[in-house]
Design an enzyme around this catalytic site. Structure first.
Site, PDB file in Angstrom:
ATOM      1  N   ARG A  36      -4.797  33.682   0.321  1.00  0.00           N
ATOM      2  CA  ARG A  36      -5.522  33.505   1.596  1.00  0.00           C
ATOM      3  C   ARG A  36      -7.002  33.853   1.478  1.00  0.00           C
ATOM      4  O   ARG A  36      -7.828  33.267   2.175  1.00  0.00           O
ATOM      5  CB  ARG A  36      -4.860  34.348   2.679  1.00  0.00           C
ATOM      6  N   LYS A 200      17.610  29.365  10.674  1.00  0.00           N
ATOM      7  CA  LYS A 200      18.130  29.206  12.035  1.00  0.00           C
ATOM      8  C   LYS A 200      17.764  27.889  12.694  1.00  0.00           C
ATOM      9  O   LYS A 200      16.625  27.453  12.640  1.00  0.00           O
ATOM     10  CB  LYS A 200      17.556  30.317  12.911  1.00  0.00           C
ATOM     11  N   GLY A 356       6.413  29.661   5.536  1.00  0.00           N
ATOM     12  CA  GLY A 356       6.301  30.614   4.438  1.00  0.00           C
ATOM     13  C   GLY A 356       7.279  30.384   3.308  1.00  0.00           C
ATOM     14  O   GLY A 356       6.894  30.383   2.137  1.00  0.00           O
ATOM     15  N   GLY A 379       3.748  29.892  11.457  1.00  0.00           N
ATOM     16  CA  GLY A 379       3.924  29.725  12.908  1.00  0.00           C
ATOM     17  C   GLY A 379       3.081  28.591  13.449  1.00  0.00           C
ATOM     18  O   GLY A 379       3.551  27.763  14.239  1.00  0.00           O
TER      19      GLY A 379
END
Ligand code: AMP
Length: 399
Positions: A36, A200, A356, A379
């Site tokens: 990053r 999920k 991720g 996200g």
């Protein structure tokens, strides 16, 4: 289209720049992955070429609105210094008197990094007063540069409120993220294939609902496949199934059928008695999984069935691993998908990998260089795939 650093005159300006330096730091205070930080360099270097004075701000981890040594950005300042081969002044605070005086003295071509923006409880409240204090560090002629893609889905002070007070533009990293997501979501070349996996269904409902309107094929793997299989009356043994999402899974399959989107669920599996390195592992040659076993990866037949579909796709989006790829015995399905996406990309497809875990998979299987775009925000990329507009992008100036 949003303005970028190239669309405004930045010569000799003071810049307030939001970066994403939320990097993993171990107990010894060492940075474990500086990707990053490296990704912020093109924009920083460009600003230096424009003779700007640069004040960087970022969050790190989840401090609870007060300073905590383990979340200090000081190690990041050191790493940035090495990467740029020039001094980076580390502020001890955010908008205290000492920081204000450092900011005032900052000359063209100099860089300073504010301490973790989340040490101030007002950061997560999108607070106009805190924004004014931050903006005062660069003064009324300053410019705000947003390059923290990983944070633009949050309306926080440093991603949203500050942008309302200054001319605000994208850095190169954010520009690249927007370019790829716009391309795949609003003008994809077809066939367009989505590959979705991970833990999920509940995390990906919005993504599936939105992509059903855009893609030709959805390939589903990972634990979320078992909730879908369960909704078709297929036995899933002890696999992870979200019981309260079975009806929704059924509905999503129906919606896909109505829209002529082909959905591929696994037809065979790698199964194990437990999720551990020393598990007993077997190939299960049927969609049904026997009692006492957990589905831990998609099987080879499931991969062969979609291989051609992936390699003849012209647009691919991949989010979420096909199995518990962190464990070597359960990694093959995810590895095969990574190689197939890379092969398709080499043949000319545009591929975007987000989230991720799929990004770690792409790195683990060494195909990073054969993917068109690896998103830097988990996200934020999910919310774009859900079709949402992100507050930290929305607030920037239009071209
Ligand atoms: P996500 O963050 O939703 O993309 O989920 C990633 C996680 O899903 C990884 O840590 C995987 O180990 C996990 N995962 C993938 N497949 C399975 C599976 N079949 N059973 C349990 N966990 C899984």
């Amino acid at each position: 289209m949003k303005k970028t650093v190239k669309d405004v005159d930045l010569k000799n300006k003071k810049i307030l720049m939001r970066v994403d330096y939320n990097v993993p730091i171990n107990e010894k205070g060492e940075i474990e992955d500086d990707t990053r930080i490296k990704e912020s360099l093109p924009t920083i270097k460009y600003l230096l070429e424009q003779n700007c004075a640069i004040i960087l701000m970022s969050h790190l981890g989840r401090p609870k609105g007060k300073p905590e040594a383990k979340y200090s950005l000081a190690p990041v300042a050191k790493r940035l210094e090495q990467l740029l081969n020039k001094p980076v002044l580390m502020a001890k605070g955010i908008v205290d008197n000492e920081t204000k005086s450092m900011a005032e003295k900052l000359s063209s071509g100099e860089i300073m990094l504010l301490e973790n923006i989340r040490f101030d409880p007002r950061e997560e409240k999108d607070d106009p007063e805190f924004a004014k204090e931050l903006v005062s560090l660069v003064g009324p002629d300053g410019v705000f540069v947003q390059d923290a893609f990983g944070s633009v889905h949050r309306a926080h002070t440093s991603t949203h409120a500050v942008a309302k007070l200054l001319p605000s533009v994208c850095g190169f990293l954010l520009e690249k993220e927007i370019k790829y997501f716009d391309k795949i979501l609003y003008s994809p070349e077809r066939p367009f294939v989505a590959i979705l996996g991970g833990a999920k269904v509940s995390d990906k409902i919005g993504v599936i609902e939105n992509l059903i309107n855009k893609v030709d094929v959805i390939i589903i793997g990972g634990a979320m496949a078992y909730t879908f299989l369960s909704s078709k009356g297929i036995s899933t043994g002890n696999s992870l199934v979200e019981k309260d999402k079975i009806d929704l899974a059924k509905e999503l399959l129906k919606k896909a059928e109505m829209k002529n989107v082909r959905i591929f669920l696994p037809i065979d599996h790698i199964i194990a008695d437990k999720i551990a390195d020393d598990a007993q592992v077997k190939h299960c040659d049927t969609p049904d999984i026997p009692e006492g076993y957990i589905g831990v990866d998609v099987g080879p037949n499931s991969i062969s069935r979609v291989a051609n579909i992936i390699t003849s796709a012209k647009t691919i989006v991949w989010n979420g691993p096909m199995g518990v790829f962190e464990i070597e015995k359960f990694q093959q399905g995810t590895k095969d998908i990574a190689l197939l996406v890379a092969e398709a990309t080499k043949k000319g497809a545009t591929s975007v990998v987000g989230g991720g875990d799929s990004v770690s998979a792409v790195k683990k299987f060494a195909v990073e260089d054969s993917i068109s775009h690896i998103s830097t925000g988990g996200g934020a990329s999910l919310e774009l795939l859900e079709g949402k507009s992100l507050p930290g992008i929305e607030v920037l100036q239009d071209k």
